[in-house]
Design an enzyme around this catalytic site. Structure first.
Site, PDB file in Angstrom:
ATOM      1  N   GLU A 282       0.830  -1.205   0.000  1.00  0.00           N
ATOM      2  CA  GLU A 282       0.000   0.000   0.000  1.00  0.00           C
ATOM      3  C   GLU A 282       0.870   1.263   0.000  1.00  0.00           C
ATOM      4  O   GLU A 282       0.541   2.252  -0.656  1.00  0.00           O
ATOM      5  CB  GLU A 282      -0.913  -0.021   1.239  1.00  0.00           C
ATOM      6  CG  GLU A 282      -2.087   0.908   1.133  1.00  0.00           C
ATOM      7  CD  GLU A 282      -3.189   0.557   2.135  1.00  0.00           C
ATOM      8  OE1 GLU A 282      -3.350  -0.625   2.480  1.00  0.00           O
ATOM      9  OE2 GLU A 282      -3.870   1.481   2.576  1.00  0.00           O
ATOM     10  N   GLU A 285       2.034   1.720  -3.420  1.00  0.00           N
ATOM     11  CA  GLU A 285       0.919   2.238  -4.227  1.00  0.00           C
ATOM     12  C   GLU A 285       0.729   3.734  -3.987  1.00  0.00           C
ATOM     13  O   GLU A 285       0.539   4.517  -4.935  1.00  0.00           O
ATOM     14  CB  GLU A 285      -0.357   1.472  -3.860  1.00  0.00           C
ATOM     15  CG  GLU A 285      -1.532   1.774  -4.765  1.00  0.00           C
ATOM     16  CD  GLU A 285      -2.806   1.043  -4.317  1.00  0.00           C
ATOM     17  OE1 GLU A 285      -2.755   0.259  -3.361  1.00  0.00           O
ATOM     18  OE2 GLU A 285      -3.851   1.299  -4.954  1.00  0.00           O
ATOM     19  N   CYS A 302      -8.660  -2.219   4.080  1.00  0.00           N
ATOM     20  CA  CYS A 302      -8.566  -3.445   4.892  1.00  0.00           C
ATOM     21  C   CYS A 302      -9.808  -3.749   5.721  1.00  0.00           C
ATOM     22  O   CYS A 302      -9.952  -4.854   6.218  1.00  0.00           O
ATOM     23  CB  CYS A 302      -7.318  -3.421   5.767  1.00  0.00           C
ATOM     24  SG  CYS A 302      -7.085  -1.893   6.620  1.00  0.00           S
ATOM     25  N   SER A 322      -7.535   1.740  -2.289  1.00  0.00           N
ATOM     26  CA  SER A 322      -6.279   1.041  -2.569  1.00  0.00           C
ATOM     27  C   SER A 322      -6.638  -0.311  -3.173  1.00  0.00           C
ATOM     28  O   SER A 322      -7.637  -0.924  -2.791  1.00  0.00           O
ATOM     29  CB  SER A 322      -5.517   0.826  -1.259  1.00  0.00           C
ATOM     30  OG  SER A 322      -4.607  -0.237  -1.401  1.00  0.00           O
ATOM     31  N   LYS A 361     -15.322  -9.961   8.509  1.00  0.00           N
ATOM     32  CA  LYS A 361     -14.252 -10.774   7.910  1.00  0.00           C
ATOM     33  C   LYS A 361     -14.800 -12.117   7.417  1.00  0.00           C
ATOM     34  O   LYS A 361     -14.235 -12.736   6.524  1.00  0.00           O
ATOM     35  CB  LYS A 361     -13.129 -11.004   8.928  1.00  0.00           C
ATOM     36  CG  LYS A 361     -12.307  -9.768   9.221  1.00  0.00           C
ATOM     37  CD  LYS A 361     -11.310  -9.469   8.124  1.00  0.00           C
ATOM     38  CE  LYS A 361     -10.618  -8.143   8.342  1.00  0.00           C
ATOM     39  NZ  LYS A 361      -9.904  -7.670   7.154  1.00  0.00           N
ATOM     40  N   GLU A 364     -15.960 -11.165   4.078  1.00  0.00           N
ATOM     41  CA  GLU A 364     -14.817 -10.891   3.190  1.00  0.00           C
ATOM     42  C   GLU A 364     -14.186 -12.185   2.672  1.00  0.00           C
ATOM     43  O   GLU A 364     -13.864 -12.305   1.488  1.00  0.00           O
ATOM     44  CB  GLU A 364     -13.765 -10.078   3.951  1.00  0.00           C
ATOM     45  CG  GLU A 364     -12.540  -9.747   3.113  1.00  0.00           C
ATOM     46  CD  GLU A 364     -11.464  -9.025   3.915  1.00  0.00           C
ATOM     47  OE1 GLU A 364     -11.150  -7.871   3.598  1.00  0.00           O
ATOM     48  OE2 GLU A 364     -10.922  -9.621   4.877  1.00  0.00           O
ATOM     49  N   GLU A 369     -13.924 -12.115  -5.022  1.00  0.00           N
ATOM     50  CA  GLU A 369     -12.618 -11.530  -5.354  1.00  0.00           C
ATOM     51  C   GLU A 369     -11.479 -12.226  -4.615  1.00  0.00           C
ATOM     52  O   GLU A 369     -10.305 -11.965  -4.887  1.00  0.00           O
ATOM     53  CB  GLU A 369     -12.573 -10.038  -4.948  1.00  0.00           C
ATOM     54  CG  GLU A 369     -13.524  -9.114  -5.687  1.00  0.00           C
ATOM     55  CD  GLU A 369     -14.886  -9.030  -5.007  1.00  0.00           C
ATOM     56  OE1 GLU A 369     -15.204  -9.876  -4.156  1.00  0.00           O
ATOM     57  OE2 GLU A 369     -15.656  -8.113  -5.364  1.00  0.00           O
ATOM     58  N   CYS A 501     -10.489  -1.773  14.682  1.00  0.00           N
ATOM     59  CA  CYS A 501     -10.789  -3.200  14.902  1.00  0.00           C
ATOM     60  C   CYS A 501     -10.885  -3.569  16.375  1.00  0.00           C
ATOM     61  O   CYS A 501     -11.538  -4.555  16.724  1.00  0.00           O
ATOM     62  CB  CYS A 501      -9.712  -4.065  14.286  1.00  0.00           C
ATOM     63  SG  CYS A 501      -9.765  -4.006  12.525  1.00  0.00           S
TER      64      CYS A 501
HETATM   65 FE1  HC1 Z   1      -8.338  -5.623  11.604  1.00  0.00          FE
HETATM   66 FE2  HC1 Z   1      -6.745  -5.790   9.670  1.00  0.00          FE
HETATM   67  S1  HC1 Z   1      -6.454  -4.371  11.444  1.00  0.00           S
HETATM   68  S2  HC1 Z   1      -8.911  -5.134   9.440  1.00  0.00           S
HETATM   69  O1  HC1 Z   1      -9.084  -4.106  12.011  1.00  0.00           O
HETATM   70  O2  HC1 Z   1      -6.133  -4.537   8.388  1.00  0.00           O
HETATM   71  O3  HC1 Z   1     -10.589  -7.542  11.711  1.00  0.00           O
HETATM   72  O4  HC1 Z   1      -7.368  -6.561  14.305  1.00  0.00           O
HETATM   73  O5  HC1 Z   1      -7.022  -8.226  11.172  1.00  0.00           O
HETATM   74  O6  HC1 Z   1      -7.206  -7.959   7.602  1.00  0.00           O
HETATM   75  O7  HC1 Z   1      -3.866  -6.755  10.165  1.00  0.00           O
HETATM   76  C1  HC1 Z   1      -9.758  -6.788  11.769  1.00  0.00           C
HETATM   77  C2  HC1 Z   1      -7.820  -6.180  13.380  1.00  0.00           C
HETATM   78  C3  HC1 Z   1      -7.270  -7.100  10.966  1.00  0.00           C
HETATM   79  C4  HC1 Z   1      -6.951  -7.140   8.374  1.00  0.00           C
HETATM   80  C5  HC1 Z   1      -4.944  -6.427   9.950  1.00  0.00           C
END
Ligand code: HC1
Length: 567
Positions: A282, A285, A302, A322, A361, A364, A369, A501
């Site tokens: 990132e 980028e 993220c 991103s 998550k 996700e 994707e 998070c």
């Molecule tokens: Fe997160 Fe991440 S910080 S998004 O908040 O970018 O869930 O803890 O795991 O993938 O590293 C969550 C936390 C986490 C991702 C990272």
């Protein structure tokens, strides 16, 4: 300053304070159910009623302003009787099976109805429970809604609307059939839900909970043909101990690793490793966009709740995201390619499990994707259940280290779990890569802290880089409106959950301002205690580039670690 008497105690108060707030100042706890500190006043459940001298009707303490000379009784015989009656009526319209299945409910250790029963001295339930007969809503891959367990306190409605700025819930029907539902009763998976899970934190009962993966993970751990690896997100290690009676912000990184090894995972790795990798991708980028003049702002990518939010409400900004996958997904992609190849493991036999503070998550990991690189996602709460089931005394375990080659992390990777952390980590690396000079001051204070929106300007080689950070989706929405109205930034971090998070929908209950702030302190403590605090110093990440990926943003890196979100 005016004064009043509560249960004979003199209390000083400012104009506008409620009876509930004033009572707290003299250590009087009035029980509440529909009330929550971060939400607007509703005054619907009436559990907090009090008696005011000279008034015929009892008044809800959460919704009644205290005034000069008031004489209030919080537990007179009349108040106690009415509270118990209200409680019995709420219980009667609650799930009929609660009386039978209370022990197996997702909230058997944190049900506020049970707490209230103790607080008001409830000693009977005279009314036959009503069987509402609603079907569970299992349309979402992240969250289950059990309408029969709903007590219509409206906290999830207000949380979704006021804190997250989304508003997928509404009440339907009347009388005892009143139920919380989604627009047109379509189900959470078919409306504009972001999967953030903040509604779970708002719910006092077990009417909302995550879609459980832990039984499937137990099956995988039993299967000798499977090579099961687990990754742990940055925010889990500062919250997991709360499930074992420790204070919020207790750091149990090494004990958690030891516990996961005892559960039988073949390798225990760290999502923080992938967070460092994310910064390499990132940061590169961002530097590319600075050289090419945009597109700006570049948004972090993220937080899957944030991604869903932008897809639903601001699709015109999707190209500003991103292209990096989240650390969770980068981890899965590297584990099932590089790590599997290096260790002679058939990708088909590898099972990747994540432990995340986040319900989104789960969504996700199943997105088209993402190539199914992560197979199962456990919330912090689910990991707690597994540890308890295995009889492991987690907080007293001797600490153990993550396994190499995806276990090393820097302080920069650690702070991803807190709002502002991704920004700070990216700036630490971008600064050094652009200037080729050592960054002396690593703490970017303006992007730290629990405020919903933060802004900072950073000078890098004669250029002023304008940044902003938002957490909690209503703050995210406000910042996007500002951008729409012409405010210019180069780099913007967006996180769906308040505080980042650490305040995720999969974290221990309660998750509130106080617990989030304690967890946040712990995250920065982890960072401060690391010898290496910049992602580009991570030796294992460097080795990954040397052995396999080539360079950040290389062709292979793009193939494995980047994606595009298209409406
Ligand atoms: Fe997160 Fe991440 S910080 S998004 O908040 O970018 O869930 O803890 O795991 O993938 O590293 C969550 C936390 C986490 C991702 C990272």
């Amino acid at each position: 300053m005016a004064t009043a008497l509560i249960d004979g105690q003199q209390v000083d108060f400012e104009s506008g304070e409620t009876i509930l707030e004033a009572a707290e100042k003299v250590q009087i706890k009035i029980p509440t159910l529909c009330h929550a500190e971060d939400l607007s006043i509703y005054g619907g459940c009436r559990i907090c009623v009090v008696e005011i001298e000279g008034e015929r009707l009892l008044k809800p303490a959460c919704a009644t302003k205290i005034s000069e000379g008031m004489k209030i009784k919080t537990h007179s015989p009349k108040v106690r009787e009415v509270r118990r009656n209200i409680f019995e009526l709420i219980v009667a319209s609650h799930d009929i099976s609660c009386r039978l299945n209370c022990l197996t409910c997702s909230r058997n250790q944190s049900c506020e109805l049970r707490e209230i029963a103790a607080d008001i001295g409830a000693n009977q339930t005279r009314f036959d429970p009503i069987d509402k007969g609603y079907d569970d809503d299992r349309s979402s891959v992240s969250i289950v809604r059990e309408p029969n367990k709903c007590i219509t306190c409206g906290r999830c409605i207000r949380k979704c609307e006021e804190v997250q700025g989304v508003g997928i819930f509404t009440m339907a029907n009347r009388g005892p059939a009143t139920v919380l539902t989604t627009f047109g009763d379509k189900g959470m998976g078919n409306v504009e839900c972001t999967n953030c899970g903040q509604c779970i934190h708002a719910c006092p009962t077990g009417a909302l909970h995550e879609v459980y993966h832990y039984d499937r993970v137990w099956d995988m751990l039993k299967d000798e043909d499977k090579f099961v690896v687990v990754q742990t997100a940055p925010a889990v290690r500062v919250a997991l101990a709360e499930l074992f009676e420790s204070k919020p912000g207790t750091i149990v990184t090494g004990q958690m690793v030891a516990g996961l090894k005892r559960l039988g995972f073949d390798r225990v790795f760290d999502t923080n490793f992938a967070a460092d990798l994310t910064i390499m991708e990132e940061g590169t980028e961002l530097i590319g966009r600075i050289e090419d003049g945009g597109p700006f702002p570049m948004f972090t990518s993220c937080s899957p709740g944030w991604i869903k939010y932008i897809e639903h409400f601001y699709p015109e900004y999707l190209e500003n995201l991103s292209s990096c996958k989240s650390p969770q997904q980068m981890f899965g992609a590297v584990a099932k390619s590089y790590y599997a190849q290096q260790h002679g493991i058939d990708k088909e036999d590898m099972v990747v499990v994540s432990v995340m503070p986040c319900t989104a998550k789960k969504f996700e990991s199943g997105r088209g994707e993402m190539d199914q690189d992560v197979d199962f996602v456990l919330t912090t709460r689910e990991l707690g259940r597994m540890v308890k089931e295995a009889g492991i005394d987690l907080v007293n375990l001797a600490e153990e280290d993550y396994d190499p080659m995806m276990g090393e992390s820097t302080g920069a990777g650690s702070i991803f779990g807190s709002s502002g952390g991704v920004m700070e980590a990216a700036l630490r690396t971008a600064y050094e890569l652009i200037t080729e000079e050592e960054l002396e001051e690593l703490d970017f204070e303006p992007v730290r802290g629990a405020e919903g929106i933060k802004e900072a300007e950073v000078e890098i080689k004669g250029m002023t880089v304008k940044t902003a950070v938002a957490s909690g989706l209503s703050n995210v929405g406000q910042l996007l409106e500002k951008i729409k109205n012409g405010e210019e930034y180069h780099f913007v971090e967006m996180m769906a959950c308040p505080g980042g998070c650490i305040g995720g929908g999969g974290q221990p209950i309660p998750t509130n301002q106080e617990t989030v702030e304690e967890r946040m302190k712990a995250i920065y403590e982890i960072d401060a205690g690391k010898k290496k605090r910049k992602s580009h110093q991570n030796k294992e990440v460097q080795q990954l580039y040397e052995d396999y990926l080539g360079a950040p943003n290389s062709h292979l890196a793009h193939e494995l670690l980047h994606t595009n979100y298209i409406k």
